[in-house]
Design a protein around this motif. Structure first.
Motif, PDB file in Angstrom:
ATOM      1  N   HIS A   1      43.962  42.978  53.885  1.00 42.28           N
ATOM      2  CA  HIS A   1      44.379  42.532  52.555  1.00 42.28           C
ATOM      3  C   HIS A   1      45.649  41.694  52.641  1.00 42.28           C
ATOM      4  O   HIS A   1      46.586  42.040  53.388  1.00 42.28           O
ATOM      5  CB  HIS A   1      44.634  43.738  51.633  1.00 42.28           C
ATOM      6  CG  HIS A   1      43.399  44.536  51.343  1.00 42.28           C
ATOM      7  ND1 HIS A   1      42.368  44.099  50.548  1.00 42.28           N
ATOM      8  CD2 HIS A   1      43.030  45.781  51.773  1.00 42.28           C
ATOM      9  CE1 HIS A   1      41.435  45.012  50.474  1.00 42.28           C
ATOM     10  NE2 HIS A   1      41.793  46.057  51.229  1.00 42.28           N
ATOM     11  N   ASP A   2      45.650  40.624  51.857  1.00 43.05           N
ATOM     12  CA  ASP A   2      46.839  39.793  51.713  1.00 43.05           C
ATOM     13  C   ASP A   2      47.598  40.293  50.476  1.00 43.05           C
ATOM     14  O   ASP A   2      47.063  40.291  49.360  1.00 43.05           O
ATOM     15  CB  ASP A   2      46.440  38.326  51.541  1.00 43.05           C
ATOM     16  CG  ASP A   2      47.632  37.387  51.648  1.00 43.05           C
ATOM     17  OD1 ASP A   2      48.785  37.858  51.503  1.00 43.05           O
ATOM     18  OD2 ASP A   2      47.416  36.169  51.821  1.00 43.05           O
TER      19      ASP A   2
ATOM     20  N   THR B   1      34.000  47.117  44.840  1.00 37.38           N
ATOM     21  CA  THR B   1      33.356  46.401  45.943  1.00 37.38           C
ATOM     22  C   THR B   1      34.127  45.142  46.300  1.00 37.38           C
ATOM     23  O   THR B   1      34.446  44.894  47.467  1.00 37.38           O
ATOM     24  CB  THR B   1      31.913  46.039  45.564  1.00 37.38           C
ATOM     25  OG1 THR B   1      31.216  47.226  45.189  1.00 37.38           O
ATOM     26  CG2 THR B   1      31.210  45.358  46.718  1.00 37.38           C
ATOM     27  N   ASP B   2      34.416  44.299  45.293  1.00 41.21           N
ATOM     28  CA  ASP B   2      35.160  43.047  45.495  1.00 41.21           C
ATOM     29  C   ASP B   2      36.089  42.881  44.304  1.00 41.21           C
ATOM     30  O   ASP B   2      35.643  42.539  43.197  1.00 41.21           O
ATOM     31  CB  ASP B   2      34.190  41.869  45.613  1.00 41.21           C
ATOM     32  CG  ASP B   2      34.899  40.583  46.003  1.00 41.21           C
ATOM     33  OD1 ASP B   2      36.151  40.550  45.955  1.00 41.21           O
ATOM     34  OD2 ASP B   2      34.208  39.593  46.316  1.00 41.21           O
TER      35      ASP B   2
ATOM     36  N   ALA C   1      37.614  41.124  38.938  1.00 39.74           N
ATOM     37  CA  ALA C   1      38.639  40.634  38.018  1.00 39.74           C
ATOM     38  C   ALA C   1      38.161  39.392  37.280  1.00 39.74           C
ATOM     39  O   ALA C   1      38.410  39.227  36.076  1.00 39.74           O
ATOM     40  CB  ALA C   1      39.928  40.345  38.787  1.00 39.74           C
ATOM     41  N   ILE C   2      37.453  38.513  37.974  1.00 40.08           N
ATOM     42  CA  ILE C   2      36.927  37.297  37.325  1.00 40.08           C
ATOM     43  C   ILE C   2      35.919  37.662  36.246  1.00 40.08           C
ATOM     44  O   ILE C   2      35.946  37.131  35.124  1.00 40.08           O
ATOM     45  CB  ILE C   2      36.307  36.362  38.384  1.00 40.08           C
ATOM     46  CG1 ILE C   2      37.390  35.814  39.311  1.00 40.08           C
ATOM     47  CG2 ILE C   2      35.544  35.238  37.714  1.00 40.08           C
ATOM     48  CD1 ILE C   2      36.844  35.011  40.478  1.00 40.08           C
ATOM     49  N   GLN C   3      35.012  38.584  36.569  1.00 44.43           N
ATOM     50  CA  GLN C   3      33.989  38.971  35.595  1.00 44.43           C
ATOM     51  C   GLN C   3      34.629  39.628  34.366  1.00 44.43           C
ATOM     52  O   GLN C   3      34.241  39.359  33.232  1.00 44.43           O
ATOM     53  CB  GLN C   3      32.987  39.939  36.248  1.00 44.43           C
ATOM     54  CG  GLN C   3      32.157  39.316  37.358  1.00 44.43           C
ATOM     55  CD  GLN C   3      31.238  38.206  36.823  1.00 44.43           C
ATOM     56  OE1 GLN C   3      30.729  38.293  35.711  1.00 44.43           O
ATOM     57  NE2 GLN C   3      31.041  37.179  37.643  1.00 44.43           N
ATOM     58  N   LEU C   4      35.588  40.485  34.596  1.00 43.77           N
ATOM     59  CA  LEU C   4      36.240  41.147  33.466  1.00 43.77           C
ATOM     60  C   LEU C   4      37.021  40.139  32.616  1.00 43.77           C
ATOM     61  O   LEU C   4      37.036  40.241  31.380  1.00 43.77           O
ATOM     62  CB  LEU C   4      37.176  42.236  33.988  1.00 43.77           C
ATOM     63  CG  LEU C   4      37.802  43.151  32.927  1.00 43.77           C
ATOM     64  CD1 LEU C   4      36.724  43.808  32.066  1.00 43.77           C
ATOM     65  CD2 LEU C   4      38.674  44.212  33.592  1.00 43.77           C
ATOM     66  N   ALA C   5      37.664  39.161  33.257  1.00 45.67           N
ATOM     67  CA  ALA C   5      38.383  38.133  32.506  1.00 45.67           C
ATOM     68  C   ALA C   5      37.431  37.298  31.666  1.00 45.67           C
ATOM     69  O   ALA C   5      37.727  36.964  30.505  1.00 45.67           O
ATOM     70  CB  ALA C   5      39.172  37.245  33.470  1.00 45.67           C
TER      71      ALA C   5
ATOM     72  N   ALA D   1      42.054  49.064  46.589  1.00 44.09           N
ATOM     73  CA  ALA D   1      41.438  47.738  46.617  1.00 44.09           C
ATOM     74  C   ALA D   1      40.258  47.705  47.582  1.00 44.09           C
ATOM     75  O   ALA D   1      39.330  46.905  47.419  1.00 44.09           O
ATOM     76  CB  ALA D   1      42.469  46.687  47.015  1.00 44.09           C
ATOM     77  N   SER D   2      40.267  48.601  48.571  1.00 43.88           N
ATOM     78  CA  SER D   2      39.170  48.637  49.542  1.00 43.88           C
ATOM     79  C   SER D   2      38.020  49.527  49.091  1.00 43.88           C
ATOM     80  O   SER D   2      36.838  49.185  49.275  1.00 43.88           O
ATOM     81  CB  SER D   2      39.698  49.131  50.897  1.00 43.88           C
ATOM     82  OG  SER D   2      40.729  48.288  51.377  1.00 43.88           O
TER      83      SER D   2
END
Length: 331
Positions: A67-68, A110-111, A116-120, A105-106
């Motif tokens: 993770h970054d 899953t991703d 986060a994109i889908q929820l946004a 986060a792991s």
């Protein structure tokens, strides 16, 4: 044949040695700054490696997730949304998140990026669906804050932290854009008409106020002029009255003195003669008393009615019936 088997065994042993060496080398990990490695041992979570040097157990430990930890800008693809007045708009944006808990986060999602994109996207559609078209352009901050609030609810479960969400574009169909342009033009024209009418109204009010003030100033000036004239006349009358009173007092003092009465009679006689002479000049004739020897009559201030002008121009006295002693004289 035996030689061949020996050669094959040596090759297998060599490959096995290389594999073991590779595993030992992979067990040594150098974690960069602002990164986190999630290590599993025999399929279970073991530990999280922070920045620095770490040695793992070969064949047992493995780095399952990397993770970054820096803040990431993840673009949200454009999507179609419908406003409350049934206008289709196309919205896209950018979400800024970072990993706060590498373990969640792991294993919590899953991703986390895709989640986060889908929820946004779903939150954006929900918020825009409760707004009218004009409001969507004005309430971008409200839409962004709504998305951030929803993502905050899953921060701990997903091991991420949402910093902000920004809407990049809100695109409308061409027909809607033309209608909005016409509406904006009409609104600008309306504001111009209102501003012009308000200006004319204010100008009229200012003119009326100016005329009113001018009339007030004129009336106040006229009033002050009349007051000044009245005060001047009053002061003049007062001065004349004071002067007359002083003159009368002076005359009374003079009369009370010895010889004063004779002086007053003489003064009256002089005024009488001056009056007679002036009247004569006005009539272009010479007026003479009927009897110049009547000194008492002259001193007593005989009225001009005692004299009458004859057609020939000789005055005769109307008195005690005395005959005229003066000769007729023409001017």
């Amino acid at each position: 044949m035996l030689q061949t088997l020996n050669d094959a065994s040596l090759a297998i042993l060599g490959l096995l040695a290389l594999y073991i060496l590779y595993k030992f080398l992979r067990a040594i990990r150098l974690v960069p700054q602002q990164s986190a490695y999630v290590v599993e041992r025999l399929g279970n979570y073991s530990k999280t490696l922070d920045a620095g040097f770490h040695a793992l157990v070969p064949f047992f430990d493995r780095v399952a997730y990397v993770h970054d930890l820096r803040e990431q800008a993840i673009p949200v693809e454009p999507q179609d949304c419908f406003t409350s007045d049934n206008v289709r708009v196309r919205v896209d944006g950018v979400i800024y998140i970072s990993v706060s808990d590498p373990v969640n986060a792991s294993y919590g999602v899953t991703d986390y990026r895709r989640a986060a994109i889908q929820l946004a996207q779903t939150t954006t559609r929900s918020v825009i669906g409760r707004m009218e078209l004009d409001t969507t352009f004005q309430e971008r901050a409200l839409i962004s804050q709504s998305v951030v609030d929803v993502l905050d609810e899953v921060d701990e479960a997903w091991g991420i932290r949402v910093h902000r969400y920004e809407i990049k574009n809100i695109d409308t169909p061409r027909t809607v854009q033309k209608a909005m342009e016409r509406q904006m033009t009409a609104e600008r024209d309306r504001r111009a008409v209102v501003a012009r009418s308000e200006g004319e109204q204010q100008s009229t009010v200012n003119d009326a106020e100016g005329q009113k003030q001018e009339l007030i100033n004129q009336s106040e000036g006229e009033m002050q002029r009349r007051i000044n004239e009245a005060e001047g006349r009053a002061q003049e009358i007062e001065e004349i009255a004071n002067a007359t009173a002083e003159a009368i007092e002076s005359i009374a003092d003079a009369v009370s003195k010895p010889g004063g009465e004779e002086a007053v009679k003489l003064r009256l006689a002089e005024q009488y003669l001056d009056t007679v002479a002036r009247l004569g000049r006005q009539e272009n004739k010479v007026l003479l008393p009927a009897d110049l020897t009547r000194y008492d009559a002259v001193l007593s201030g005989l009225a001009l009615d005692d004299f009458a002008l004859q057609p020939s121009g000789a005055p005769t006295a109307q008195g005690d019936g005395a005959a005229p002693d003066a000769e007729d004289s023409t001017a």
